[in-house]
Scaffold this active site. Structure first.
Site, PDB file in Angstrom:
ATOM      1  N   ASP A   1      48.731  -5.912  -7.692  1.00 20.46           N
ATOM      2  CA  ASP A   1      48.584  -4.754  -8.573  1.00 20.46           C
ATOM      3  C   ASP A   1      47.187  -4.185  -8.339  1.00 20.46           C
ATOM      4  O   ASP A   1      46.189  -4.885  -8.506  1.00 20.46           O
ATOM      5  CB  ASP A   1      48.760  -5.218 -10.029  1.00 20.46           C
TER       6      ASP A   1
ATOM      7  N   ASP B   1      44.238  -6.888  -9.084  1.00 18.29           N
ATOM      8  CA  ASP B   1      44.312  -7.597 -10.355  1.00 18.29           C
ATOM      9  C   ASP B   1      44.582  -9.071 -10.041  1.00 18.29           C
ATOM     10  O   ASP B   1      45.562  -9.403  -9.386  1.00 18.29           O
ATOM     11  CB  ASP B   1      45.434  -7.018 -11.211  1.00 18.29           C
TER      12      ASP B   1
ATOM     13  N   ASP C   1      44.860  -1.275  -9.605  1.00 16.44           N
ATOM     14  CA  ASP C   1      44.825  -0.368 -10.733  1.00 16.44           C
ATOM     15  C   ASP C   1      43.451   0.290 -10.799  1.00 16.44           C
ATOM     16  O   ASP C   1      42.436  -0.377 -10.606  1.00 16.44           O
ATOM     17  CB  ASP C   1      45.072  -1.178 -12.008  1.00 16.44           C
TER      18      ASP C   1
END
Ligand code: SF4
Ligand SMILES: [Zn+2]
Ligand SMILES: [Zn+2]
Lengths: 327, 338
Positions: A96, A231, A98
């Site tokens: 992930d 992440d 982000d």
């Protein structure tokens, strides 16, 4: 958010799912995945669901029109059982990326903090202490723009290079997605990688981020090394629920969209992820920084009444909680 | 074959030997040898180790599955672990002296993707999917030189020396043996049943010495490690903690004997605080709800991954988990008092 705004978002979400083909959710091993949903009315997660086919899942999405839909990166013997009884069989390796994890100058422009004590407010990320009352507690409001989405994409491209060059993952096993909000997801489907436990995945995370790098074991200095910001929790969690590909993001109304690896640098999330391409909605907007949808730029808005906006733009503001429907 | 009794061709060989269960003399020798195998693990039953191991290959080979049967029957985690470790270590010492052929053969039995390498000092390249599960087990997980970030990795291949590949195989074999003791056993002959009872009794006598003492001394707040102090500070200021941060703080405090009530209270300043929700989470982590066993605080290395390790001090270099920080801190404090 007033009820009729919820209602309107729900109706549109349901309509969107209705327009999809029967095969919209062709996940590998769909029967062995766990599904979870967050509903608009109740802010709780409905978990431990399972579906036999894309068609069944689609039907469920039409009737429930959840604010967010998730599936497990893992596959299980019994996906509907409680966590300890599921029988873990493996899990896609997921990353992930982000914008939250990447410091970008644009947050000065479009993010905001409000001091919880005295109500002081300013643009940008929250300071350590409130300049007015010295309190250290804040509410924050984040936004998206081309700059932060672009920097998330840059990290994504770096990550894909690391995965290909260093880990030898084949292009055909990598899928990249715009998450529908502030970043990108990478899913890797490969049997050998899928069986790795959380400890092994932690080592992959550390490798990608350069955590634990010790000079004495390397010929190259750390700054000559390719690294990407990801992440850490998502990749290590082998039971993680991941936003469902093709589903709508409850904070934006955008689709979690597959991005081709070949032209990733040219991929435009604010164009490709638009779900609602027809019609207009009239809304009142409290406050919103400038934003772009497709080729059109909207805002900034401050206390604007009876504004007629294209459906995608209106839903974006409604989902963000900065607009209300005008009846 | 005698050295690597777990290989499939050995299993086949045993079947072909057609050992006669009814030939008590034969079975007894095998069982005796199996007992020695297990006993060697503990350095107990010292008198048994002096027995000359059976030189007959059949007996030596057959004693391995019998030993596994016995360990399976005893059903004790520590016994299993120690037994598996001692067998695995034995194999490691053999492997060090083997040629490529044998090492590759054994790696292939475990379905490794491995190739010889000419790039000295390395002798092999191993696929990272085989490297990682083994390099994160046992002692290796704490050694910086085994961390993937400190290895040469290209196209999925980790370069390793011969010594290292043997060490990785040791972990693989240990896990394999542990796995075999989890297999269901249907019926054990009486003679093996007797050995199970004998080993169980011997083992129980010694077990208290084998388990490490539970750490009972609890930390005072002034002895908390830097990462925890930082989280504590942010919490009392009402700042938002990520899920991983909350997990770390709550599990740590709970392990140090801080009551659930006090922990819940700590969070009362946080903006989205809801007493019922927080209490539920805290009690869940503390093992007071459903899950029973309290969660353990992450190791320092995991906290580093999540960016929760802040300002580590010299004491930090000597520990692996924040829970033991205060135990190292204590001596200095005592000195100060004097
Ligand atoms: S080394 Fe461990 S105990 Fe020390 S600050 Fe880092 S995480 Fe905390
Ligand atoms: Zn203030
Ligand atoms: Zn931005």
């Amino acid at each position: 958010m007033p009820l009729n705004s919820f209602q309107l978002i729900k109706e549109n979400f349901s309509k969107y799912y209705h327009t999809l083909g029967e095969d919209a959710f062709l996940l590998s091993l769909i029967r062995q995945r766990e599904f979870g949903f967050i509903l608009f009315d109740k802010k709780i997660m409905l978990r431990h669901k399972s579906f036999k086919s894309s068609e069944a899942l689609k039907g469920f999405l039409i009737s429930l029109a959840p604010s967010d839909a998730y599936f497990s990166a893992a596959f299980y013997e019994r996906p509907t059982a409680s966590m300890t009884k599921k029988g873990w069989q493996g899990a896609d390796l997921v990353f992930d990326i982000d914008a939250d994890h990447i410091p970008t100058p644009c947050n000065k422009r479009h993010d905001k903090w409000i001091c919880s004590k005295c109500g002081s407010t300013d643009n940008g990320p929250s300071p350590k202490k409130c300049p007015n009352c010295r309190e250290e507690k804040f509410e924050t409001q984040t936004w998206i723009c081309d700059d932060c989405l672009e920097s998330a994409k840059t990290e994504t491209i770096k990550l894909i290079e690391i995965l290909e060059d260093d880990f030898g993952v084949m292009k055909s096993e990598i899928s990249a997605f715009f998450s529908g909000h502030r970043g990108y997801h990478i899913h890797i489907e490969n049997e050998r990688v899928g069986s790795l436990n959380s400890m092994a995945r932690k080592e992959i995370v550390d490798y990608v981020m350069g955590v634990g790098f010790k000079k004495q074991f390397h010929k190259l200095a750390r700054n000559r090394r390719k690294e990407a910001k990801i992440d850490t929790v998502v990749t290590m969690d082998i039971h993680r629920l991941i936003r469902l590909v093709g589903s709508l993001h409850g904070k934006t109304g955008f689709i979690k969209t597959k991005a081709s690896l070949v032209n990733l640098d040219k991929f435009d999330p604010l164009k490709e992820a638009i779900a609602f391409k027809k019609g207009e909605i009239v809304v009142n907007v409290t406050e919103a920084p400038e934003f772009r949808i497709g080729d059109v730029t909207f805002g900034p808005f401050k206390n604007v009444y009876h504004e007629e906006l294209p459906t995608a733009a209106a839903l974006f503001l409604l989902c963000k909680g900065v607009a209300q429907v005008v009846e | 074959m005698v050295k690597y009794p777990f290989l499939p061709q050995v299993r086949k060989h045993i079947a072909e030997l057609g050992i006669d269960i009814n030939d008590l003399g034969e079975l007894e020798s095998i069982v005796d040898r199996a007992k020695v195998r297990i006993a060697a693990t503990f350095e107990f039953l010292a008198h048994m180790q002096n027995q000359v191991p059976y030189k007959r290959t059949e007996v030596e080979i057959a004693s391995f599955p019998v030993a596994i049967l016995v360990v399976t029957g005893v059903k004790d985690k520590i016994l299993t672990e120690r037994y598996a470790l001692s067998e695995a270590k034995r194999v490691y010492s053999y492997l060090l002296k083997e040629k490529d052929e044998i090492i590759l053969g054994i790696a292939e039995f475990f379905e490794w993707k491995i190739h010889p390498s000419k790039q000295r000092p390395f002798s092999y390249v191993v696929d990272f999917t085989n490297y990682l599960p083994n390099a994160t087990r046992g002692r290796l997980v704490h050694a910086p030189e085994w961390k993937l970030v400190n290895r040469q990795l290209s196209k999925g291949q980790v370069s390793v020396t011969k010594n290292e590949v043997c060490r990785l195989l040791q972990e693989e074999i240990k896990k394999y043996i542990e796995g075999r003791t989890e297999e269901k056993i249907t019926k054990t002959p009486q003679i093996i049943q007797d050995v199970i009872e004998e080993i169980k009794a011997e083992f129980l006598k010694r077990k208290p010495h084998l388990t490490e003492f539970d750490q009972k001394i609890q930390a005072k707040e002034s002895e908390y490690p830097p990462c925890i102090m930082h989280l504590l500070d942010r919490t009392t200021k009402g700042q938002h903690l990520s899920h991983a941060e909350r997990f770390t703080l709550v599990t740590y405090l709970f392990q140090q004997g801080v009551s659930a009530d006090r922990i819940v209270n700590l969070f009362s300043n946080v903006s989205d605080f809801r007493e019922d929700k927080t209490r539920y989470q805290v009690e869940h982590l503390a093992g007071q709800r459903g899950s029973r066993t309290p969660y353990k605080t992450y190791n320092c290395s995991t906290l580093k991954t999540h960016g929760i390790c802040v300002n580590p001090d010299p004491i930090c270099r000597t520990i692996r988990n924040p829970l033991t920080y205060h135990l190292r801190k204590k001596p200095t404090r005592d000195k100060e008092k004097k």
